[in-house]
Design a protein around this motif. Structure first.
Motif, short mmCIF file in Angstrom:
data_model
loop_
_atom_site.label_atom_id
_atom_site.label_comp_id
_atom_site.label_asym_id
_atom_site.label_seq_id
_atom_site.Cartn_x
_atom_site.Cartn_y
_atom_site.Cartn_z
N ILE A 1 0.84 -1.20 0.00
CA ILE A 1 0.00 0.00 0.00
C ILE A 1 0.88 1.25 0.00
N ASP A 2 1.97 1.22 0.74
CA ASP A 2 2.89 2.35 0.78
C ASP A 2 3.53 2.58 -0.59
N SER A 3 3.90 1.49 -1.28
CA SER A 3 4.50 1.62 -2.62
C SER A 3 3.51 2.23 -3.60
N ILE A 4 2.25 1.82 -3.49
CA ILE A 4 1.21 2.36 -4.37
C ILE A 4 1.05 3.86 -4.12
N GLU A 5 1.03 4.23 -2.86
CA GLU A 5 0.86 5.65 -2.51
C GLU A 5 2.00 6.49 -3.08
N LYS A 6 3.24 6.00 -2.96
CA LYS A 6 4.38 6.75 -3.48
C LYS A 6 4.30 6.91 -4.98
N ALA A 7 3.85 5.85 -5.68
CA ALA A 7 3.73 5.92 -7.14
C ALA A 7 2.65 6.92 -7.54
N THR A 8 1.53 6.94 -6.82
CA THR A 8 0.46 7.89 -7.15
C THR A 8 0.91 9.33 -6.93
#
Length: 298
Positions: A282-289
């Protein structure tokens, strides 16, 4: 022996008989009224994303994880037993020893392990997250299986896309390059392609089809890239293809590279593999967004 002692001994004796004759009561697992299935309390997650989701739904329920680099670098999972190392297949003996009531695996990668666990009558669940919808569905499914509330996580996902639903399509044509040899790009049928769709970024490979061993990706020729001439290029730090800088250095040796508008206007961006190509966590997704939001604003 006096009457008092005899009476005391008889009381103890009768009590022991009653205890030995009383049938043992096995505690039955709680049932989720929505699914009419037992609620899982001992979960092993074989993917980093499912491990993160379970942890955030209820961290007490996760008893085992895979030993991926992403999880190994996350201090939250430091004390949780590993059932595999890196991208190797999980160790069945380690899984069985942890006595799970649910094992979550990735479809297409953990198939053999899942089949073996099914034969052992261990409850399993296979995941495939290749777009935003499947992320929300996975979270809801895991919440049901663990008897937890997914609303807080679902609201977090919505916050990642804040202001995107009403925004206009970004006319900045974009190419995502995942590897150099061959040059691989995601179409709309991939997690990366859907991420661009969510942010209304014009993906030049969205509708293209081609031969590739990886579903949702296709190989691009130098001629096709020159023809498309993207306004922006995203290069991915990949565990297989090397760092984004290494890929860019390789691309610089190609004759077409300096002719591209994105290169001439210094609109070449480096993204992490986890978050853009593979959801990861979830943290990786947030950084990408957040990085995509920066590109959209430029």
């Amino acid at each position: 022996m006096n009457k008092h002692k005899i009476k005391h001994l008889l009381t103890i004796f009768i009590s022991l008989i009653l205890i030995s004759c009383t049938p043992s009561i096995t505690q039955q697992p709680a049932i989720n009224p929505q699914t009419n299935q037992a609620i899982a309390n001992r979960v092993i997650a074989l993917t980093s994303l499912s491990a993160d989701i379970i942890y955030q739904l209820d961290k007490t329920k996760i008893v085992g994880i895979s030993g991926t680099q992403l999880l190994n670098n996350d201090p939250r999972f430091k004390e949780i037993p590993r059932v595999s190392e890196g991208r190797t297949q999980p160790n069945l003996e380690k899984i069985i020893a942890l006595k799970p009531d649910l094992v979550i695996g990735a479809s297409g990668f953990n198939d053999q392990t899942i089949q073996s666990l099914k034969k052992l009558k261990i409850n399993t669940f296979e995941t495939k997250t290749n777009n935003w919808q499947t992320l929300t569905e996975l979270t809801k499914d895991l919440a049901q299986k663990t008897g937890t509330d997914p609303q807080q996580l679902l609201k977090k996902y919505e916050s990642f896309l804040l202001n995107q639903s009403n925004s206009k399509t970004n006319n900045l044509s974009t190419l995502v390059i995942v590897s150099l040899q061959p040059i691989l790009a995601p179409n709309k049928n991939s997690w990366a392609g859907d991420m661009l769709t969510q942010f209304k970024v014009k993906n030049i490979a969205a509708e293209l089809q081609g031969k590739s061993p990886i579903p949702g990706y296709l190989t691009l020729s130098a001629e096709k890239i020159l023809e498309s001439n993207p306004d922006a290029i995203i290069v991915v730090n990949s565990p297989q293809a090397g760092s984004g800088d290494e890929v860019i250095n390789g691309l610089k040796k190609q004759t077409f590279w300096q002719k591209l508008t994105a290169v001439q206007n210094n609109k070449v961006y480096v993204f992490e593999y986890n978050g853009l190509v593979n959801p990861g966590s979830i943290d990786s997704i947030e950084k990408a967004t957040k990085k995509l939001q920066e590109i959209v604003k430029t």
